[in-house]
Design an enzyme around this catalytic site. Sequence first.
Site, mmCIF file in Angstrom:
data_model
loop_
_atom_site.group_PDB
_atom_site.id
_atom_site.type_symbol
_atom_site.label_atom_id
_atom_site.label_comp_id
_atom_site.label_asym_id
_atom_site.label_seq_id
_atom_site.Cartn_x
_atom_site.Cartn_y
_atom_site.Cartn_z
ATOM 1 N N CYS A 66 0.843 -1.205 0.000
ATOM 2 C CA CYS A 66 0.000 0.000 0.000
ATOM 3 C C CYS A 66 0.871 1.245 0.000
ATOM 4 O O CYS A 66 1.984 1.240 0.518
ATOM 5 C CB CYS A 66 -0.868 0.057 1.253
ATOM 6 S SG CYS A 66 -1.858 -1.388 1.530
ATOM 7 N N ASP A 67 0.317 2.297 -0.560
ATOM 8 C CA ASP A 67 0.969 3.598 -0.477
ATOM 9 C C ASP A 67 -0.117 4.661 -0.575
ATOM 10 O O ASP A 67 -1.052 4.526 -1.373
ATOM 11 C CB ASP A 67 1.989 3.797 -1.594
ATOM 12 C CG ASP A 67 2.893 4.980 -1.311
ATOM 13 O OD1 ASP A 67 3.835 4.824 -0.515
ATOM 14 O OD2 ASP A 67 2.635 6.063 -1.864
ATOM 15 N N THR A 68 -0.007 5.698 0.237
ATOM 16 C CA THR A 68 -1.000 6.775 0.253
ATOM 17 C C THR A 68 -0.336 8.084 -0.107
ATOM 18 O O THR A 68 0.736 8.405 0.399
ATOM 19 C CB THR A 68 -1.656 6.882 1.651
ATOM 20 O OG1 THR A 68 -2.290 5.635 1.962
ATOM 21 C CG2 THR A 68 -2.700 7.999 1.688
ATOM 22 N N GLY A 103 -3.051 3.575 -3.062
ATOM 23 C CA GLY A 103 -2.872 2.475 -4.000
ATOM 24 C C GLY A 103 -2.671 1.204 -3.213
ATOM 25 O O GLY A 103 -1.980 1.202 -2.189
#
Length: 179
Positions: A66-68, A103
């Site tokens: 995940c990445d924000t 994502g």
Amino acid sequence: MIILASASPRRKELLSLICDNFKVIPADIDENVGSNISLYDIPEYLARKKASRVYSMHPDDTVIGCDTGVFVDNQMIGKPKSEEAAFEILRLLSGKTHRVITGCAIYRSGALESFSKMTEVEFYKLSDEEIREYIQTGEPMDKAGAYGIQGKGGVLIKQIKGDYFNVVGLPVAELKRKL
């Protein structure tokens, strides 16, 4: 076994809402992004890199990366490196609506699936005093956009349009359906 390829305590807590048994193995990746990746695709691109890295070491497991990212005025806002940077970020977000895009990538059985979720967040107009007071809590320093909606930063927010958990860092409902 499910593996969360993230060091974020918030993601770990959110994943526990939909998954009882998982391991955390943070992905050590180079987060530099080439110019061929469009701005709003960066979180999903980095999520795929994180999932791929950990999956390469654990190919029998299901890996979630995940990445924000926080986006305002056609720029991506990362984590502040100093209190001064946090002040400038919060001043930039003050009185505006910004986008939070998380994502997510799921790597399992040799296949990589990914998606992005977007939430709009509108801040109240903040005084310099309100910004300084919030920075003194220490909360902004490890968060993209220099605020945590789930903590004291929640009082800065006028409204959101979309998935609350996405702003925290993991769109749990959509991830559950993908898993």
